[in-house]
Structure formats: C-alpha cells, structure tokens
Design an enzyme around this catalytic site. Sequence first.
Site, mmCIF file in Angstrom:
data_model
loop_
_atom_site.group_PDB
_atom_site.id
_atom_site.type_symbol
_atom_site.label_atom_id
_atom_site.label_comp_id
_atom_site.label_asym_id
_atom_site.label_seq_id
_atom_site.Cartn_x
_atom_site.Cartn_y
_atom_site.Cartn_z
ATOM 1 N N SER A 80 6.497 17.422 13.710
ATOM 2 C CA SER A 80 6.404 17.569 12.258
ATOM 3 C C SER A 80 7.761 17.254 11.655
ATOM 4 O O SER A 80 8.798 17.343 12.333
ATOM 5 C CB SER A 80 6.000 19.010 11.922
ATOM 6 O OG SER A 80 6.256 19.328 10.568
ATOM 7 N N TYR A 138 6.040 28.115 12.667
ATOM 8 C CA TYR A 138 5.546 26.754 12.840
ATOM 9 C C TYR A 138 6.734 25.798 12.967
ATOM 10 O O TYR A 138 6.780 24.962 13.886
ATOM 11 C CB TYR A 138 4.666 26.371 11.658
ATOM 12 C CG TYR A 138 4.195 24.939 11.670
ATOM 13 C CD1 TYR A 138 3.078 24.563 12.408
ATOM 14 C CD2 TYR A 138 4.864 23.954 10.935
ATOM 15 C CE1 TYR A 138 2.638 23.246 12.428
ATOM 16 C CE2 TYR A 138 4.435 22.643 10.950
ATOM 17 C CZ TYR A 138 3.326 22.290 11.697
ATOM 18 O OH TYR A 138 2.911 20.983 11.710
#
Length: 277
Positions: free
Chosen positions: A141, A154
Amino acid sequence: MEFTGKRVLITGAGHGLGRTLALEFAHAGADVIVTDVDVARVDAVVAELVALGRRASGYQLNVTNAEQVLSVRDQVHAAGGSIDVLVNNAGIVSGGQFLGVPLDRHLSTVAVNLSGLLTVTHVFLPGLIGRPEARLVNIASASAVLALPLATTYAATKWAVLGFSDSLREELRLAGHRHVRISTICPSYMATGLFDGARAPLFTRLLTPERVARVVLHATTRGREFVMLPWTARLLYATAGSLPRGLFVRLCRLLGVSQSMSQWRGHAPSDGKQSGA
C-alpha cells in the site's frame, strides 16, 4: 516473463482486486489458482474464469492457518507441480482511533496482512526457487511509506511487507536465486469496498481494481521491484527524501493524507475474515 502455461496462485482472490488479478492473469494466458477464505467466492471466480475458456482451479484458504496453507500447497503440487507466480493479495483493515479499535481487530490485521503473507511465502517459496523463472508479488500500500492515521496497524503491516520484500530479495540474490523476482506493489486507495468512505488526497482519485491489476501484470512481467500508484503518490513519496521531515509531514496534512481515513466505513469483519486488497 511470458504467462502462457504459467501457474499463478493468488490469495484473497474471491473478490475485489484479487478477482480482478485472476482475470488479468488468465487473459494473459496463465493457469490461475484462486484461493480465498470464502469457498463460495472461490467457486464463483473459478467458474468465471472457466467460462472465459481459461484453465483455473480453486481452494479455500485461510492464510493465518499454517496447516491449511501446507495442505493447499500439497494439493496444488499434486495437481500440476510447483507454481510459477505467487501473488500475496489477502488483506483486511480496521479504521478508527488506535485506542478505539478493539485489540483483537489490531491483532487480526497483523495476522492476515503480515503473518499470513509470511506463512504463505514460507510454504510456497521453495517451489518458486525450484522453477527456472519465478515471481513473488506482494500487494502492499502507499501507506507502506506514508503515515496513515486512523489505520495505524494496517499501515504498520504494509511497512513490514515492504521491508520483508526488500530484505528477502537481497537474501535470494546472495543465495544465488536471482531468477525469483520480487515485486512490491503500493497502490493508494482502491474502489473495492475495503476503503469505503476514505477520501483520496487532493489531486488524487480512487484507483480502480482494473487499473491496479494491469499495473501488477506489467510489474510481474518485467520483474519490477517497487511500484507505487497513482503518480501523485509517487511524486509525494519522491519529495520525502528532499524535504525536512517536519515539512514533509505538514505537506501530507495539507494534501489531506493525514485526514483521509476520518470518514472510513469500509468493511472490517470482526472475525478477521480476509478480503482482497
């Protein structure tokens, strides 16, 4: 790498980016192995690929269950030998203030996004090393390099995935296994449901899974080591090394990166159920 006849295994391939990746690799000629924690989704994607005239198979797979990962590996090898490409795509996210998110949610995020990725890689890597040409693709990400408040765990897992990818790549090089190329893909927010409600930073749109899948296929073909998209995220990341840290943080705030998760309402199953990225 040419994908005709190559065996590609994708985790979290029952929907979202994983499903789109399955379609993209299949269209490129690969034999796709669909895995997902939801067996109904596995069956649906396999049927979709077969309807397109492609070779496909599927297995229920919880990446946090090491015994199941080993069992799936054995079944995959028995059905057609070692895979040529492994795409670690399964992931979950829980948004909200760090102390406001229950601890079990944080631990589930780590279990799926990091421990699960390590488990699947550890189990399938020997087979990849044994192939004449192989690829390991880790879906990370943009938060692997940019702070993401309200999704701290995350972001931590994605930072770890990037560090793992870079370190394993160098380890394989030192061991003489340069034919196993590792690509880390770092997309910004995607319109897959995982980040519903999140606001893309200024000058940035939500990415479509189709666009990301095309980028992943190209990166896998070329064996590119690191890919970040969209270009606005790449540009922001490029400034990090040239600006004082405090100024860079203020720039992220100004562009809305720091506030982008404030309205998040995407799915975050409390039981740790895995999703495609």
